[in-house]
Enzyme design. Structure first.
Site, PDB file in Angstrom:
ATOM      1  N   ASP A   1      40.465  50.125  18.754  1.00  0.00           N
ATOM      2  CA  ASP A   1      39.416  49.830  19.745  1.00  0.00           C
ATOM      3  C   ASP A   1      39.524  48.405  20.267  1.00  0.00           C
ATOM      4  O   ASP A   1      40.114  47.535  19.637  1.00  0.00           O
ATOM      5  CB  ASP A   1      38.028  50.048  19.131  1.00  0.00           C
ATOM      6  N   GLU A   2      38.932  48.211  21.420  1.00  0.00           N
ATOM      7  CA  GLU A   2      38.694  46.885  22.004  1.00  0.00           C
ATOM      8  C   GLU A   2      39.889  45.940  21.950  1.00  0.00           C
ATOM      9  O   GLU A   2      39.777  44.829  21.450  1.00  0.00           O
ATOM     10  CB  GLU A   2      37.509  46.210  21.283  1.00  0.00           C
TER      11      GLU A   2
END
Lengths: 535, 543
Positions: A330-331
């Site tokens: 993620d991210e």
């Protein structure tokens, strides 16, 4: 009053009440609500002296079954809290022999030394009648769920006598994956805080502990292969780490409660703390043609990265028995990759153009394949799906972005992937008032899609990210707020849509949690008979 | 060597003035973090010269010139308490004591200068809490007019001690001259909506002292329960639905005494609030006819409203009740509440309607409320106590004694209210911006920190009437399970606003100090929650 009665009073009143039991309808709730529950007003008395658990004659598990032997011991104290606190001796002055009560537990299959897994059958049937309860399940894990329900059926009157109503329960979970995420990187959580959380999880029938064990701020996992990761990346190399034996203790504590431990080693982003103990792993960021001294995500362009990840994942497979591993994904911030000339050269070579999501996908695909080769199922955050079309089919996707999660559910299941929902259950986000109602109102299968698609939603997770949480406030922030999602994931949605109806049952359950030593915060004004006595 | 730095944190003072850090441990800035003062003193000078303190030889003693001596139990207790804060529990660390080293600093002399040190007294609104602290070889000297200032100085001294990398306790050469900006620095706890066990209250008094708070506003009873066990009217807590439980959920007279004494030992006033005429549902169960019967149509509905203001028996009760309260609680002030009176029940009651007509109140029920409060204030004034009231009492035009403290709690038009109250010449305290029961995600302490209580338009004389403020933790969603981490360190932000100079407003600087201060509270056993990502050397051990 319960503790100040004279010695004979409790039993006398108990017997009297048996006679007039029809007048006193006192039905006690179970959280999460069983699929089928029939309770009558007839109730029987339980005496700790004459109470026992036994294995049914036809049970595949018998004495010596580690999981159930330990559960019997645990639940005895939970059911009779006064007994272990030393006030039981009043019951020795009884003028009439109390009636025996036997809980007979039968399981179809053994597996007492195994681990719960994605396809563990957690169903159980519980039948409580006069003097006995019969608990039947396929697996020991189902028996654990049934014991939990049984323990919640027992209650004490004002004189301290224990009762249980005649009850029939047929129960099974709606979703197979009912998880809770703790983050031990943003703040270190002492072992006892984790163990306590596992206790409370079992009380709410959660069955997966998603251990977000490392992240940017710290690397508390002490790796046997790469000890420098925690030596240099933990907040403190001795006091703020999880040793191998700590990890084993968590896994065993969880196993005893039918809880899987799924570790998350999030990469290529969220890895700042990894870089300290593993030079060369992270991408050097550049500023004006020279390295700036800061580092970005894992460097996906060099072989050593993949060799390192393979060794680490091999270790993870060795240490964590569960068939799932969370790989994060993620991210990922692309700014650093963009700044680095080697990365740009690699992009060109691979024909990625300027699309860094392709680079991220390239990296994730590699480690997902590694994981598959190790016979493990990957879980990844939704970003990986959002950026990438070709994901190994058996990869589980986890939705965390709050906006439009229903649409994401549609898309992912349409692509044939199994999905976990955690977006609406980020309970690290706090607000004034009864926010458990928001968690409770979530309908995980309410999205446009076929029946087949809906089946691909295998469950969900409550997430307690650690920015503002450590041992000082973790437990009251988790409980009873997490209980709302627990019921949504276990119970029949039709029967549990009304939060106002759930409220009194949840209030009672939170008092029960207090009684069991879980520092669960209040839902609203009121009191519990036994208040929290810690600090 | 010296430089005067009134507002900068310690590490700046050392780094800027000297350019080097602690001789042997050059560059290891981290240990500097261990000395972060909270709330920041008014005047503060420090140098890099560090003295060792050994638990084996360091002592806290009465100065020869001090008017207080070994018979001063309050200070003797404080000496022991702060010794343990500084060195930890010695019984537990007997082994580590063996690695004894000599103290550079052999003692802290506590010098109380007034003829009466007030060892056996109680702190009050007029108490002088100022102190001077001078740390130099071989003795440090703490000078204060009375024991209350000495307590504040001891807290500061304990915050100055840090452990270096070898576990040696050290303190830098320092001079401090300190006093509070506001005299009333309070915390409100609500023990009615949830019962708070005694040990939670005591732990929070400890935490208050660590933050130099000096008023415990005990919102002891309310609609939901009446845990105060009255000697005159025991039925208030003993009757069904008075207290949540007549034995396990009450404060006995000795509990109350213990709270008051525990607070006194820490220089904290205990101001009880007995809120009337509204917020009194739980009173009605014990005292017949005290509350107004509500009507539905022409017959009583069976429910009850505020205190019945038209019966003499109500006032007779209040007279006796507050006579007791005035003797049980030694503070010069009692909080009488007076907020949020719901008029619907009064409106429904024909007897009240008749009374309104007789008195010529028309249909203005705030006049009836004022009528009640006026009589109540006279009753309480007769006990020689001063009183505090919520702002509505002032807003409704009730005639107040000159020394009344009006508490401003409504968030909207707060500045206007402060202006009006002070223009009318009343002292006031502010709690509106500091309702800590309202939680949200993230670092809300910064909002509390940024409040400037004197930003309202008004004359200097008006501003002087603002005597302080209170952080309120109402109890709807709070009990023993979550109170302490919810209150601390968020209330610490309010503590600094009320103690330190007006110009201490740098949030970044405050963050760095507060992170350390919260770890210090954790180390002392207070489960103060984290401000953000990070860790403490000693994490919270309870649970």
């Amino acid at each position: 009053m319960a503790h100040t009665g004279t010695h004979s009073q409790p039993v006398r009143s108990c017997l009297l009440l048996v006679v007039v039991s029809v007048c006193v309808q006192q039905v006690h709730g179970v959280w999460p609500l069983p699929q089928q529950l029939h309770q009558s007003a007839d109730r029987g008395c339980l005496s700790p002296q004459r109470f026992s658990f036994t294995y049914g004659r036809d049970s595949a598990a018998q004495t010596g079954c580690s999981v159930l032997d330990a559960a019997f011991k645990r639940y005895f104290s939970i059911i009779f809290p006064d007994f272990t606190k030393g006030s039981e001796n009043r019951l020795q002055y009884v003028w009439s022999e109390p009636q025996p009560f036997v809980v007979s537990v039968s399981v179809k299959t053994g597996g007492c030394d195994g681990y719960p897994d994605e396809d563990s059958d957690e169903s159980y049937n519980l039948s409580v009648s006069e003097g006995q309860a019969v608990l039947r399940s396929v697996t020991v894990w189902g028996a654990l769920r049934g014991l939990e329900s049984f323990s919640q059926l027992v209650y004490q009157d004002d004189y301290g006598s224990y009762f249980i109503n005649k009850t029939e329960i047929v129960d099974f979970p709606r979703f197979a994956f009912r998880g809770l995420l703790l983050d031990t990187s943003r703040h270190y959580l002492p072992l006892h805080a984790i163990l306590k959380t596992l206790d409370a999880m079992a009380y709410s029938k959660f069955n997966v502990f998603h251990w977000h064990i490392v992240d940017d701020p710290s690397f508390p996992y002490q790796s046997r292969t790469f000890p420098d990761l925690s030596n240099k990346g933990a907040f403190h190399p001795f006091t703020h780490i999880y040793t191998q034996s700590d990890v084993m203790r968590v896994i065993e504590h969880a196993r005893m409660r039918g809880i899987r431990v799924v570790p998350e080693f999030d990469s290529p982003g969220h890895t700042q703390s990894w870089g300290k103990g593993q030079p060369g792993l992270l991408t050097p960021c550049y500023k004006g043609g020279v390295p700036s001294g800061s580092f970005g995500p894992v460097d996906p362009t060099i072989d050593t990265t993949y060799k390192f990840m393979e060794s680490l994942l091999k270790e993870v497979k060795f240490v964590f028995p569960d068939s799932y591993v969370h790989l994060g994904g993620d991210e990922v911030s692309f700014a650093c990759w963009q700044s680095n000339p080697n990365v740009r050269k690699f992009m060109e070579k691979m024909g990625f153009g300027k699309d860094f999501t392709k680079l991220e996908s390239f990296y994730m695909e590699s480690i997902m394949n590694m994981t598959a080769a190790l016979n493990r199922t990957s879980i990844v955050w939704q970003d990986v799906f959002d950026y990438h079309e070709r994901i190994p089919q058996d990869t589980v996707l986890e939705i965390w972005k709050g906006e439009k999660y229903q649409a994401e559910l549609s898309r992912m299941t349409q692509a044939g992937h199994r999905v976990l929902l955690s977006a609406p259950w980020y309970i690290n986000h706090i607000s004034y008032g009864q926010d458990w109602r928001n968690s409770y109102a979530v309908q995980p299968q309410n999205f446009s899609g076929t029946e087949e698609q809906k089946k691909l939603v295998i469950g969900g997770e409550v997430a307690m990210w650690g920015e503002y949480v450590d041992a000082t406030n973790l437990t009251p922030r988790l409980w009873p707020r997490a209980c709302a999602a627990a019921e949504r994931l276990w119970s029949n949605e039709e029967k549990t849509l009304n939060a106002d109806l759930a409220f009194p049952r949840l209030e009672e359950f939170r008092c029960e949690l207090l009684r069991r030593g879980i520092q669960a915060e209040p839902l609203f004004v009121g009191h519990c008979k036994h208040e929290y006595d810690g600090l | 060597m010296y430089c005067l730095l009134k507002l900068a944190p310690l590490f700046l003072a050392v780094a800027v003035c000297n350019g080097w850090l602690f001789g042997d441990f050059v560059g290891k800035q981290k240990e500097q973090d261990e000395i972060s003062l909270w709330p920041l003193p008014q005047k503060f000078q420090s140098s890099a010269v560090a003295f060792k303190l050994s638990p084996a030889s360091f002592q806290i003693v009465h100065a020869k010139q001090s008017s207080a001596g070994p018979s001063c139990g309050l200070l003797e207790n404080a000496f022991r308490r702060y010794f343990e804060y500084i060195f930890g529990d010695l019984k537990k660390s007997e082994k580590s004591r063996k690695k004894v080293y000599d103290s550079d600093l052999v003692e802290l002399q506590v010098w109380v200068t007034s003829a009466d040190p007030e060892c056996d007294g109680f702190p009050s609104l007029q108490t002088d809490e100022s102190y001077e602290l001078s740390i130099d070889e071989p003795s440090a000297v703490l000078k204060a007019a009375n024991v209350w200032g000495a307590l504040r100085g001891l807290e500061t001294f304990s915050q100055l001690v840090y452990e270096d990398y070898y576990g040696v306790n050290k303190i830098n050469k320092t001079d401090i001259s300190d006093f509070p900006r506001f005299a009333h620095r309070g915390i409100l706890l609500d023990s009615s909506r949830h019962f708070l066990p005694l040990k939670v209250i005591l732990a929070n008094l400890e935490a208050m002292a660590m933050n130099k708070f000096n008023v415990f506003h005990w919102h002891i009873v309310d609609d939901q329960s009446f845990p105060y066990m009255s000697r005159t009217f025991p039925e208030l807590s003993q009757k069904r639905k008075g207290a949540y439980h007549p034995f396990t959920h009450v404060y006995t007279p000795s509990d109350v005494k213990m709270v008051i004494e525990f607070a006194r030992m820490r220089g904290i006033r205990v101001i009880p609030e007995f809120d009337t005429p509204g917020h009194t549902e739980s009173w009605g169960n014990g005292i017949k006819d005290l509350l107004t019967p509500c009507y539905s149509g022409s017959s009583p509905s069976g429910t009850f409203g505020p205190v019945n203001p038209i019966l003499n028996s109500s006032y007779d009760f209040m007279t006796q009740f507050f006579k007791e309260i005035s003797t049980v609680f030694p503070d010069a002030y009692i909080h009488l509440g007076g907020d949020e009176v719901d008029f619907r029940c009064w409106e429904s009651n024909p007897d009240i309607q008749k009374f309104m007509a007789q008195q010529g109140f028309g249909t203005d029920y705030s006049k009836l409320e004022s009528f009640y409060i006026q009589r109540l204030l006279d009753i309480v004034a007769a006990t020689k106590k001063g009183y505090m009231v919520w702002q509505e009492v002032f807003d409704n035009g009730v005639k107040l004694k000159d020394d009344t403290v009006v508490e401003v709690w409504m968030g909207n038009k707060m500045e206007e209210e402060l202006q009006n109250v002070t223009r009318a010449g009343f002292t006031t305290i502010l709690s509106a911006p500091w309702y800590l029961d309202y939680i949200s995600y993230g670092q809300d302490w910064q909002h509390y920190y940024k409040v400037e209580p004197l930003s309202f338009p008004g004359t200097d004389a008006q501003k002087k009437l603002v005597i302080g403020g209170e952080a309120c933790l109402w109890g709807e969603y709070v009990d023993a399970t979550n109170l302490t981490p919810r209150l601390w360190p968020r209330a610490s932000a309010v503590a600094e606003r009320l103690w330190s100079d007006k110009s201490v407003t740098d949030v970044g600087n405050a963050y760095n100090r507060l992170v350390q201060h919260r770890c210090r509270m954790v180390k002392r056993g207070i489960p103060a929650e984290p401000l953000f990502v990070g860790h403490c050397r000693q994490e919270y051990k309870g649970l």
